[in-house]
Design a protein around this motif. Structure first.
Motif, PDB file in Angstrom:
ATOM      1  N   THR A  15       0.869  -1.177   0.000  1.00  0.00           N
ATOM      2  CA  THR A  15       0.000   0.000   0.000  1.00  0.00           C
ATOM      3  C   THR A  15       0.903   1.223   0.000  1.00  0.00           C
ATOM      4  OG1 THR A  15      -1.707  -1.148   1.269  1.00  0.00           O
ATOM      5  CG2 THR A  15      -1.812   1.257   1.236  1.00  0.00           C
ATOM      6  N   LEU A  16       0.677   2.138  -0.941  1.00  0.00           N
ATOM      7  CA  LEU A  16       1.465   3.371  -1.023  1.00  0.00           C
ATOM      8  C   LEU A  16       0.535   4.559  -1.230  1.00  0.00           C
ATOM      9  CD1 LEU A  16       4.400   2.310  -3.397  1.00  0.00           C
ATOM     10  CD2 LEU A  16       4.551   2.760  -0.936  1.00  0.00           C
ATOM     11  N   PRO A  17       0.903   5.712  -0.662  1.00  0.00           N
ATOM     12  CA  PRO A  17       0.138   6.922  -0.952  1.00  0.00           C
ATOM     13  C   PRO A  17       0.456   7.402  -2.356  1.00  0.00           C
ATOM     14  CG  PRO A  17       2.044   7.474   0.374  1.00  0.00           C
ATOM     15  CD  PRO A  17       2.034   5.966   0.232  1.00  0.00           C
ATOM     16  N   GLY A  18      -0.511   8.032  -2.982  1.00  0.00           N
ATOM     17  CA  GLY A  18      -0.279   8.554  -4.316  1.00  0.00           C
ATOM     18  C   GLY A  18      -1.426   9.416  -4.760  1.00  0.00           C
ATOM     19  N   GLY A  19      -1.432   9.702  -6.042  1.00  0.00           N
ATOM     20  CA  GLY A  19      -2.499  10.510  -6.593  1.00  0.00           C
ATOM     21  C   GLY A  19      -2.492  10.426  -8.099  1.00  0.00           C
ATOM     22  N   VAL A  20      -3.615  10.856  -8.665  1.00  0.00           N
ATOM     23  CA  VAL A  20      -3.746  10.847 -10.116  1.00  0.00           C
ATOM     24  C   VAL A  20      -4.390  12.155 -10.560  1.00  0.00           C
ATOM     25  CG1 VAL A  20      -5.986   9.633 -10.101  1.00  0.00           C
ATOM     26  CG2 VAL A  20      -4.510   9.508 -12.123  1.00  0.00           C
ATOM     27  N   LEU A  21      -3.881  12.689 -11.638  1.00  0.00           N
ATOM     28  CA  LEU A  21      -4.397  13.924 -12.216  1.00  0.00           C
ATOM     29  C   LEU A  21      -5.626  13.588 -13.061  1.00  0.00           C
ATOM     30  CD1 LEU A  21      -3.755  16.978 -12.509  1.00  0.00           C
ATOM     31  CD2 LEU A  21      -2.443  16.376 -14.553  1.00  0.00           C
ATOM     32  N   TRP A  76       0.861   2.252 -13.032  1.00  0.00           N
ATOM     33  CA  TRP A  76       1.208   3.016 -11.838  1.00  0.00           C
ATOM     34  C   TRP A  76       2.690   3.351 -11.894  1.00  0.00           C
ATOM     35  CZ3 TRP A  76      -1.089  -0.284  -7.211  1.00  0.00           C
ATOM     36  CH2 TRP A  76      -2.483  -0.317  -7.308  1.00  0.00           C
ATOM     37  N   GLY A  77       3.030   4.617 -11.690  1.00  0.00           N
ATOM     38  CA  GLY A  77       4.423   5.032 -11.573  1.00  0.00           C
ATOM     39  C   GLY A  77       4.794   5.075 -10.098  1.00  0.00           C
ATOM     40  N   ILE A  78       5.984   4.597  -9.744  1.00  0.00           N
ATOM     41  CA  ILE A  78       6.435   4.561  -8.349  1.00  0.00           C
ATOM     42  C   ILE A  78       7.845   5.117  -8.260  1.00  0.00           C
ATOM     43  CG2 ILE A  78       6.912   3.107  -6.330  1.00  0.00           C
ATOM     44  CD1 ILE A  78       4.997   1.022  -7.509  1.00  0.00           C
ATOM     45  N   SER A  79       8.040   6.099  -7.371  1.00  0.00           N
ATOM     46  CA  SER A  79       9.379   6.638  -7.130  1.00  0.00           C
ATOM     47  C   SER A  79       9.479   7.089  -5.667  1.00  0.00           C
ATOM     48  CB  SER A  79       9.677   7.803  -8.079  1.00  0.00           C
ATOM     49  OG  SER A  79       9.030   8.977  -7.642  1.00  0.00           O
ATOM     50  N   PRO A  80      10.682   7.429  -5.216  1.00  0.00           N
ATOM     51  CA  PRO A  80      10.866   7.808  -3.815  1.00  0.00           C
ATOM     52  C   PRO A  80      10.339   9.197  -3.442  1.00  0.00           C
ATOM     53  CG  PRO A  80      12.940   7.025  -4.778  1.00  0.00           C
ATOM     54  CD  PRO A  80      11.967   7.208  -5.894  1.00  0.00           C
ATOM     55  N   GLN A  81       9.988  10.033  -4.407  1.00  0.00           N
ATOM     56  CA  GLN A  81       9.521  11.372  -4.076  1.00  0.00           C
ATOM     57  C   GLN A  81       8.139  11.308  -3.416  1.00  0.00           C
ATOM     58  OE1 GLN A  81      10.720  10.732  -7.343  1.00  0.00           O
ATOM     59  NE2 GLN A  81      12.695  11.277  -6.472  1.00  0.00           N
ATOM     60  N   GLY A  82       7.801  12.363  -2.676  1.00  0.00           N
ATOM     61  CA  GLY A  82       6.518  12.436  -1.992  1.00  0.00           C
ATOM     62  C   GLY A  82       5.373  12.783  -2.933  1.00  0.00           C
ATOM     63  N   LEU A 100       2.808   7.000  -7.363  1.00  0.00           N
ATOM     64  CA  LEU A 100       2.849   6.545  -5.983  1.00  0.00           C
ATOM     65  C   LEU A 100       4.172   6.916  -5.333  1.00  0.00           C
ATOM     66  CD1 LEU A 100       0.582   4.981  -7.372  1.00  0.00           C
ATOM     67  CD2 LEU A 100       1.254   2.976  -6.079  1.00  0.00           C
ATOM     68  N   ALA A 101       4.091   7.270  -4.052  1.00  0.00           N
ATOM     69  CA  ALA A 101       5.263   7.695  -3.290  1.00  0.00           C
ATOM     70  C   ALA A 101       5.794   6.545  -2.440  1.00  0.00           C
ATOM     71  CB  ALA A 101       4.894   8.883  -2.401  1.00  0.00           C
ATOM     72  N   ASP A 102       7.071   6.251  -2.595  1.00  0.00           N
ATOM     73  CA  ASP A 102       7.750   5.204  -1.833  1.00  0.00           C
ATOM     74  C   ASP A 102       9.017   5.805  -1.208  1.00  0.00           C
ATOM     75  OD1 ASP A 102       8.520   2.683  -0.853  1.00  0.00           O
ATOM     76  OD2 ASP A 102       9.361   2.033  -2.778  1.00  0.00           O
ATOM     77  N   PRO A 103       8.849   6.835  -0.325  1.00  0.00           N
ATOM     78  CA  PRO A 103      10.018   7.562   0.181  1.00  0.00           C
ATOM     79  C   PRO A 103      10.991   6.703   0.989  1.00  0.00           C
ATOM     80  CG  PRO A 103       8.038   8.233   1.355  1.00  0.00           C
ATOM     81  CD  PRO A 103       7.600   7.354   0.221  1.00  0.00           C
ATOM     82  N   GLY A 104      10.489   5.698   1.689  1.00  0.00           N
ATOM     83  CA  GLY A 104      11.379   4.815   2.442  1.00  0.00           C
ATOM     84  C   GLY A 104      11.930   3.681   1.606  1.00  0.00           C
ATOM     85  N   ARG A 105      11.480   3.586   0.358  1.00  0.00           N
ATOM     86  CA  ARG A 105      11.897   2.585  -0.624  1.00  0.00           C
ATOM     87  C   ARG A 105      11.615   1.147  -0.175  1.00  0.00           C
ATOM     88  NH1 ARG A 105      17.312   5.175  -1.088  1.00  0.00           N
ATOM     89  NH2 ARG A 105      18.045   3.079  -0.814  1.00  0.00           N
ATOM     90  N   ILE A 118      21.528   5.955  -6.472  1.00  0.00           N
ATOM     91  CA  ILE A 118      20.466   6.465  -7.343  1.00  0.00           C
ATOM     92  C   ILE A 118      19.085   6.326  -6.713  1.00  0.00           C
ATOM     93  CG2 ILE A 118      21.738   6.100  -9.492  1.00  0.00           C
ATOM     94  CD1 ILE A 118      20.028   3.571  -9.926  1.00  0.00           C
ATOM     95  N   GLY A 119      18.976   5.560  -5.652  1.00  0.00           N
ATOM     96  CA  GLY A 119      17.687   5.413  -4.969  1.00  0.00           C
ATOM     97  C   GLY A 119      16.866   4.251  -5.483  1.00  0.00           C
ATOM     98  N   VAL A 120      16.458   4.332  -6.744  1.00  0.00           N
ATOM     99  CA  VAL A 120      15.617   3.299  -7.348  1.00  0.00           C
ATOM    100  C   VAL A 120      16.062   3.063  -8.785  1.00  0.00           C
ATOM    101  CG1 VAL A 120      13.254   2.772  -8.116  1.00  0.00           C
ATOM    102  CG2 VAL A 120      13.613   3.854  -5.908  1.00  0.00           C
ATOM    103  N   ARG A 121      16.193   1.803  -9.157  1.00  0.00           N
ATOM    104  CA  ARG A 121      16.500   1.470 -10.550  1.00  0.00           C
ATOM    105  C   ARG A 121      15.238   1.611 -11.398  1.00  0.00           C
ATOM    106  NH1 ARG A 121      21.414  -0.518 -10.935  1.00  0.00           N
ATOM    107  NH2 ARG A 121      22.298  -1.677  -9.204  1.00  0.00           N
TER     108      ARG A 121
END
Length: 161
Positions: A15-21, A76-82, A100-105, A118-121
């Motif tokens: 489960t990750l927080p996120g949003g869609v335009l 769904w796009g997932i990266s470490p940014q909020g 989706l935000a995965d700041p703790g990876r 790099i954080g995430v491949r």
């Protein structure tokens, strides 16, 4: 970097927080992998909002949303940014898929794509309607991305099995 889910295995739930335009509003909510069952899902892990290759990749996928819809697939796009960063990124480029935000990876680690420095491949995972991993690509350097044509070909193959 942890190990990635294996082809043919059920993908671990997250489960990750996120949003869609959607038109002029950015609708925020939690995204649960288990709730995506019933449709194919493209999980696109990317290193960062507003970076050159990530912007090209997500713009290509966003402009191809009709192709994904025709194959009964979500993206769904997932990266470490909020989520605030994702909203700004989506608005700046008109991105139409959930980000989706995965700041703790933690999710990136579960998929074996967290990387020091790099954080995430850059990686793409195609999951079928039952939650089973059917195809994946994990980039070593991430200077390029999997094309809409490649993903639609892979999704077509999943649909026809």
């Amino acid at each position: 970097m942890g190990s990635s889910p294996q082809l043919g295995s059920v993908v671990p739930d997250f489960t990750l927080p996120g949003g869609v335009l959607t038109e002029d509003s950015f609708e925020r909510r939690d995204y649960k992998l288990a709730e995506a069952r019933g449709r194919a899902l493209v999980l696109a892990f990317y290193p960062g909002d507003n970076t050159t290759v990530c912007t090209k990749q997500l713009c290509a996928y966003s402009s191809g949303m009709e192709t994904f819809e025709a194959l009964d697939a979500e993206v769904w796009g997932i990266s470490p940014q909020g989520v605030d960063s994702h909203e700004s990124f989506a608005r700046a480029h008109g991105l139409r898929m959930p980000l989706l935000a995965d700041p703790g990876r933690e999710t990136a680690r579960a998929f074996g794509v967290a990387a020091p420095g790099i954080g995430v491949r850059r990686a793409v995972f195609l999951i079928d309607a039952e939650g089973v991993l059917r195809w994946k690509h994990v980039a070593l350097l991430g200077a390029t991305f999997q094309s809409l044509d490649t993903l639609s070909d892979q999704l077509s193959g999943i649909k026809n099995t």
